[in-house]
Design an enzyme around this catalytic site. Structure first.
Site, mmCIF file in Angstrom:
data_model
loop_
_atom_site.group_PDB
_atom_site.id
_atom_site.type_symbol
_atom_site.label_atom_id
_atom_site.label_comp_id
_atom_site.label_asym_id
_atom_site.label_seq_id
_atom_site.Cartn_x
_atom_site.Cartn_y
_atom_site.Cartn_z
ATOM 1 N N GLU A 13 47.508 42.010 28.716
ATOM 2 C CA GLU A 13 48.769 41.264 28.728
ATOM 3 C C GLU A 13 49.001 40.879 30.179
ATOM 4 O OE1 GLU A 13 50.017 40.246 26.066
ATOM 5 O OE2 GLU A 13 48.905 41.545 24.707
ATOM 6 N N CYS A 19 57.802 40.889 33.112
ATOM 7 C CA CYS A 19 56.818 39.854 32.794
ATOM 8 C C CYS A 19 57.473 38.754 31.963
ATOM 9 C CB CYS A 19 55.662 40.456 32.031
ATOM 10 S SG CYS A 19 56.233 41.600 30.790
HETATM 11 P P1 NAD Z 1 48.358 43.371 39.343
HETATM 12 O O1 NAD Z 1 47.454 42.489 38.575
HETATM 13 O O2 NAD Z 1 48.445 43.180 40.800
HETATM 14 O O3 NAD Z 1 47.951 44.886 39.114
HETATM 15 C C1 NAD Z 1 47.839 45.453 37.821
HETATM 16 C C2 NAD Z 1 46.882 46.611 37.889
HETATM 17 O O4 NAD Z 1 45.582 46.103 38.138
HETATM 18 C C3 NAD Z 1 47.183 47.595 39.025
HETATM 19 O O5 NAD Z 1 46.901 48.908 38.584
HETATM 20 C C4 NAD Z 1 46.203 47.165 40.087
HETATM 21 O O6 NAD Z 1 45.873 48.191 40.998
HETATM 22 C C5 NAD Z 1 45.002 46.804 39.217
HETATM 23 N N1 NAD Z 1 44.011 45.966 39.860
HETATM 24 C C6 NAD Z 1 44.143 45.081 40.867
HETATM 25 N N2 NAD Z 1 42.951 44.531 41.176
HETATM 26 C C7 NAD Z 1 42.050 45.076 40.329
HETATM 27 C C8 NAD Z 1 40.660 44.925 40.134
HETATM 28 N N3 NAD Z 1 39.935 44.122 40.885
HETATM 29 N N4 NAD Z 1 40.071 45.660 39.161
HETATM 30 C C9 NAD Z 1 40.793 46.508 38.386
HETATM 31 N N5 NAD Z 1 42.092 46.690 38.541
HETATM 32 C C10 NAD Z 1 42.723 45.989 39.493
HETATM 33 O O7 NAD Z 1 49.801 43.256 38.655
HETATM 34 P P2 NAD Z 1 51.159 43.946 39.082
HETATM 35 O O8 NAD Z 1 51.631 43.317 40.351
HETATM 36 O O9 NAD Z 1 51.056 45.432 39.019
HETATM 37 O O10 NAD Z 1 52.102 43.502 37.885
HETATM 38 C C11 NAD Z 1 52.678 42.235 37.835
HETATM 39 C C12 NAD Z 1 51.905 41.309 36.931
HETATM 40 O O11 NAD Z 1 51.782 41.909 35.662
HETATM 41 C C13 NAD Z 1 52.622 40.008 36.696
HETATM 42 O O12 NAD Z 1 51.681 38.958 36.701
HETATM 43 C C14 NAD Z 1 53.235 40.173 35.310
HETATM 44 O O13 NAD Z 1 53.464 38.966 34.629
HETATM 45 C C15 NAD Z 1 52.195 41.011 34.640
HETATM 46 N N6 NAD Z 1 52.747 41.767 33.526
HETATM 47 C C16 NAD Z 1 52.527 41.283 32.272
HETATM 48 C C17 NAD Z 1 53.049 41.958 31.178
HETATM 49 C C18 NAD Z 1 52.834 41.426 29.787
HETATM 50 O O14 NAD Z 1 53.145 42.125 28.843
HETATM 51 N N7 NAD Z 1 52.318 40.224 29.643
HETATM 52 C C19 NAD Z 1 53.774 43.130 31.361
HETATM 53 C C20 NAD Z 1 53.968 43.607 32.658
HETATM 54 C C21 NAD Z 1 53.443 42.915 33.736
#
Ligand code: NAD
Length: 532
Positions: free
Chosen positions: A293, A327
């Site tokens: 998501e 989100c």
């Molecule tokens: P992010 O993508 O920066 O990080 C999410 C997770 O991914 C973290 O644990 C991060 O450490 C990890 N990550 C980062 N780079 C990675 C890689 N190369 N390999 C594996 N893992 C990696 O997102 P965020 O800032 O924590 O959250 C905000 C984002 O999440 C926004 O874009 C928001 O829209 C989205 N979000 C979506 C939903 C949904 O249900 N659609 C819900 C919550 C948040």
């Protein structure tokens, strides 16, 4: 021996508590907030039930008071990730074979604890590490987390009950096996409940997990992990491995035993993970299930017949609660000119009265954004709008990171429907508004549909039923969660299963049958009863 047929589980959403001043729950919460701020914590990795301290550490910080460090956490390196994979595989057989009602009981017990003695711990950790107000924490780390556990249990029983038809001489059965291998759960910073569910839902279906929490919110994730342990989760079922995401990912995604990814976060990170899986596809023992998501550019459309009061509420709460870091938060709005002329002054006045600050103060509506990276990125969008001839800042635009990462609620007005802030995800308290001529409603629906590569949430405000019907049809692929006459945030487990399509994710609807089924690999057994 268990040969009982179990009655269907019931489900009811957890009620939201109000935390009135001097109430017992308010006092418990305040005591927890005090405890967290005054007792420095050292958070280990937990692999195969054992605490591991690597000495390579990151800090746990309060976003609205960023000089205050409340603890540190150890980061996993390649060696610990490999160990976690081994421990997850080792724990798998026993966990898979454990009768489903025992597995589910652990999470029902976790829900019970979260609804009782653990509620304050979960909410206080969420308030301090995510800068959420008490109400925002309560609907996340208490109610939604509890609902996820209980509703997943309810759905699992329903899924297992689904069996194929048999005939007089053939008996058919489906066995809902977990996937072979391990699941990689990767959580975002913004919801404690999502973090808990990302590992809990595959675990409830019999899988074992490597859980990498977001670095900014290791603290609140650790509290959830301790809750699992308290509820009786066996060692190795979920392995807690905070750390550098790239380093962890490289090792995890190249393991031949990877059987699934359960991700919530940004679109780009998810695309990169999917690419890495594609590059490794010939090395896996099974095709990994990929559930993610991701981002959004959620909209509100106001038709000329919109109820003005609900629209104003929807614009404010939908865009600015939790600093616009849901989100599902609205970040672009298309408003009919006649409506705009009537609501503009009230909207500006209400937004200018929003209190931004310390989330422990009872009248604070918005805390700080999560970290300096996020603050800089949001500030850049605001400065871009300030300096553009295509847009004006109607209200807000101020930001200050001296003591905490504060950004005031900001409304940008633009005459360009493709203005940068109408199209890109900002993930902060910034709403951009485009005013359209009342007669152009149908064109606006098309424009809204074609403007964004995302399709997570959207709202239509209208009293005219034809207008609602038209929007529902025209915007059919523009949002996985579509709202009528209400803000596009606040999905409730069991009531509005949540998720979007296009670049917003795989739309597997967290906290529902759709999601749980992704963690199962059905085996069909046909037995011939009549042997010739
Ligand atoms: P992010 O993508 O920066 O990080 C999410 C997770 O991914 C973290 O644990 C991060 O450490 C990890 N990550 C980062 N780079 C990675 C890689 N190369 N390999 C594996 N893992 C990696 O997102 P965020 O800032 O924590 O959250 C905000 C984002 O999440 C926004 O874009 C928001 O829209 C989205 N979000 C979506 C939903 C949904 O249900 N659609 C819900 C919550 C948040």
């Amino acid at each position: 021996m268990n040969n009982s047929v179990i009655n269907e589980l019931n489900f009811k959403n957890e009620p939201v508590i109000k935390y009135l001043p001097k109430s017992r729950e308010r006092m418990e919460l305040e005591a927890e907030l005090y405890r967290i701020k005054n007792f420095y914590i050292d958070i280990p990795l937990i692999i195969g039930g054992k605490e591991i301290r690597t000495g390579n550490k990151g800090l746990c910080i309060i976003p609205h008071n960023h000089k205050k460090v409340i603890g540190e956490y150890h980061k996993a390196g390649k060696e610990e990730v490999e160990l976690a994979i081994n421990e997850a595989l080792k724990a798998k057989t026993k966990w898979e074979e454990m009768p489903w009602e025992h597995k589910v009981s652990i999470f029902l017990r976790a829900a019970e604890l979260a609804a009782g003695t653990w509620r304050a711990k979960l909410n206080a950790a969420t308030m301090l590490t995510q800068s959420k107000t008490c109400r925002q924490a309560e609907i996340d780390s208490a109610c939604e987390l509890i609902d996820f556990f209980r509703y997943n249990a309810y759905c699992i029983q329903q899924i297992y009950n689904e069996q194929p038809l048999s005939t007089k001489d053939v008996w058919n059965r489906i066995e809902y096996r977990p996937l072979e291998g391990f699941i990689f759960a990767v959580s975002p910073f913004n919801f404690t409940s999502i973090a808990g569910n990302l590992c809990a839902s595959p675990a409830m279906a019999g899988n074992t997990i490597l859980w990498k929490p977001a670095s900014t919110t290791v603290y609140s994730s650790y509290v959830v992990y301790k809750l699992f342990q308290e509820a009786g989760l066996p060692d190795g079922v979920i392995n807690f491995i905070p750390g550098n995401s790239g380093e962890i990912s490289d090792t995890v995604l190249s393991s031949e035993h990877l059987s699934g990814i359960h991700f919530t976060g940004s679109t780009k990170v998810f695309q990169d993970m999917w690419t890495a899986v594609g590059n490794n596809i010939t090395n896996y023992r099974t095709f990994p299930r990929i559930v993610g998501e991701t981002g959004g550019k959620n909209y509100i459309i106001a038709h000329a017949s919109a109820d003005r009061k609900s629209l104003i509420e929807g614009l404010i709460d939908g865009s600015f609660e939790f600093q616009g870091q849901k989100c599902s938060a609205a970040s672009r709005a298309y408003i009919a000119k006649s409506v705009w002329n009537e609501i503009k002054d009230t909207l500006i006045k209400k937004v200018s009265n929003i209190k931004v600050g310390d989330i422990e103060e009872i009248d604070t509506y918005m805390g700080a954004v999560i970290d300096n990276k996020s603050y800089d990125s949001i500030a850049k969008y605001i400065e871009y709008a300030k300096n553009s001839s295509d847009a004006e800042i109607l209200i807000g635009g101020e930001h200050d990171d001296r003591s905490g990462y504060f950004v005031n609620p900001t409304i940008i007005l633009t005459e360009n429907p493709n203005f940068k802030t109408m199209e890109e995800e900002i993930f902060g308290p910034v709403l951009t508004i485009f005013i359209y001529d009342d007669l152009n409603y149908s064109d606006i629906l098309k424009l809204c549909n074609n403007t964004s590569k995302y399709a997570l949430t959207g709202s239509i405000f209208a009293k005219d039923r034809y207008a609602i019907e038209e929007a529902e049809k025209e915007l059919v692929h523009s949002a996985g969660n579509f709202y009528v006459n209400v803000k596009p945030t606040g999905a409730v487990v069991s009531q509005q299963p949540f998720g979007g399509s296009r670049l917003s994710g795989t739309n597997d609807k967290a906290g529902s049958k759709f999601n749980l089924i992704r963690w199962m690999s059905p085996r069909v057994i046909k037995e011939q009863l009549h042997i010739k």
